[in-house]
Design an enzyme around this catalytic site. Structure first.
Site, PDB file in Angstrom:
ATOM      1  CG  ASP A 179     101.395  11.428 -26.463  1.00 15.54           C
ATOM      2  OD1 ASP A 179     101.106  11.805 -27.607  1.00 15.54           O
ATOM      3  OD2 ASP A 179     101.642  10.244 -26.171  1.00 15.54           O
ATOM      4  CD  GLU A 295     100.854  14.817 -31.219  1.00 18.83           C
ATOM      5  OE1 GLU A 295     101.597  14.570 -32.168  1.00 18.83           O
ATOM      6  OE2 GLU A 295     100.398  13.948 -30.453  1.00 18.83           O
ATOM      7  CG  ASP A 377     102.466   7.058 -24.444  1.00 23.09           C
ATOM      8  OD1 ASP A 377     102.616   7.097 -25.685  1.00 23.09           O
ATOM      9  OD2 ASP A 377     101.710   6.254 -23.868  1.00 23.09           O
TER      10      ASP A 377
END
Ligand SMILES: [Zn+2]
Length: 426
Positions: A179, A295, A377
């Protein structure tokens, strides 16, 4: 397999002048060829081929004798780069090729005939340039690109062909979900543990220094346009070198040029620190995992959000993902990018409940369904990892099955193409 390495060069004053000539010729030919392309397209409704452009070079050299000072293969490499630029445009990877200006385009490529002689670089038409190699060079030297930074440092990016090297398959099958964040640069979860790496505030460290020099620069007398030029960040502003003043574009007074040089130096230091951090971090993560799931961030879109923009630009996520991608590829791993609309923060990593009311400021939350307490997170990195495993078709096994992983690699890996400059051995 191809790799690249970057070395610092220390040319003499005469060599700097010779290089400046070649930079100029290459840039001239780029601009000339580009305008020929657009003219030809307008008149004949088709683009010129690389061979057709190269065929015009001998005639042009008769017309403009100074162009013969340039090593012919440098010009041909320029044509090749132009062809690539058009290809990138047609295939939607880049904007349309633009004309080059002296202030920010000082580089030339030698497709062959560059040799390493006694740890120095021997370059056609220029001779032996003093170089500093930080590691020994293996493999066959392919393209060598020489460039100069705005503050006057010379570098050579050396492309190497290592031949058919068996890519080492790591067998550990560790899948890491990452992340990316502003507070912690990355939060990683690899199935057994979660760890985070703090965000180094490079800019803050350099900012005071930068502000001081920028203030000094704006106080120096000069036209309004050159003040606007420095505002743009200083990286691309006029090149200034204490030793070869004649070869470089200078504006305003000497005092102003000196101030400008200081600003570019601070910017360069900042960019070096950033690259160093990103190389080390991506190396660590690559060494520890076979598959990395991230991501697919819409960085351009996020930068438009002005509150976040500074921190995001500063953090260099795009560069980080490029580094990860090629380092993983070299060791036979893969970078999986998941859809950026995947609700990684809002989903409970334990039961899958989606907590829709979660806001950006909420750093932790408790799941209404299974009452698990989540750190934002940590939870996101777990979800990103799970989503990556789902995409790879591995079910929910905590450690992946290598055979099936390999089968998935080709279709799933998003090929990121790091720029030649970014591709350094590390
Ligand atoms: Zn839950």
């Amino acid at each position: 397999m191809r790799k690249a390495t970057k070395v610092r060069l220390y040319p003499t004053i005469e060599q700097k002048q010779l290089l400046a000539q070649q930079f100029g010729c290459s840039r001239f030919w780029w601009n000339k060829a580009l305008s020929l392309q657009y003219e030809h397209r307008f008149e004949q409704e088709r683009w010129l081929k690389r061979t057709e452009l190269n065929a015009m070079l001998p005639g042009l050299k008769v017309e403009l004798p100074w162009l013969s000072d340039c090593y012919s293969q440098v010009l041909q490499a320029t044509t090749k780069h132009l062809e690539q630029a058009f290809k990138n445009w047609f295939e939607g990877r880049a904007k349309k090729p633009r004309f080059k200006a002296k202030k920010n385009n000082q580089s030339i490529s030698f497709p062959q005939n560059v040799k390493i002689v006694e740890n120095n670089l021997k370059i056609p038409k220029i001779g032996l340039i003093k170089a500093k190699f930080s590691r020994s060079i293996e493999g066959e030297i392919k393209t060598v690109t020489i460039s100069v930074t705005p503050s006057g440092k010379y570098f050579a990016a050396i492309g190497l062909d290592l031949g058919d090297v068996e890519v080492e398959q790591s067998t550990d099958g560790v899948i890491t979900g990452i992340d990316l964040g502003l507070k912690d640069y990355v939060t990683c979860h690899n199935g057994t543990e979660t760890y985070s790496i703090k965000h180094p505030k490079w800019l803050k460290r350099h900012e005071r220094n930068l502000r001081k020099h920028q203030k000094q620069l704006s106080r120096r007398n000069g036209s309004r346009s050159s003040t606007a030029c420095t505002k743009q960040s200083g990286v691309n502003i006029a090149l200034f070198d204490e030793t070869v003043k004649t070869a470089l574009p200078l504006k305003g007074s000497n005092r102003k040029n000196k101030a400008r040089l200081l600003v570019t130096r601070v910017h360069e230091r900042l960019s070096n620190t950033r690259q160093d951090f990103l190389h080390k971090l991506s190396r660590k993560i690559t060494d520890e995992s076979q598959v990395v799931v991230v991501e697919n961030l819409n960085i351009k879109g996020m930068v438009k959000n002005r509150k976040l923009s500074k921190a995001i630009v500063q953090s260099g996520w795009g560069m980080f993902l490029n580094f990860l991608s090629y380092k993983l590829e070299h060791k036979g791993g893969v970078l999986v990018e998941i859809d950026r609309f995947f609700p990684s923060s809002k989903t409970c990593s334990k039961c899958g409940y989606i907590h829709t009311e979660l806001e950006l400021k909420d750093r932790e939350w408790t799941c209404k369904q299974c009452s698990t307490h989540h750190l934002r997170d940590d939870n996101a990195s777990r979800n990103i990892r799970t989503e990556g495993i789902r995409i790879l078709g591995l079910g929910h096994s905590p450690r992946g099955d290598d055979v099936r992983l390999e089968a998935c690699f080709e279709q799933l890996s998003v090929k990121r193409v790091p720029s030649f400059e970014q591709l350094t051995l590390f």
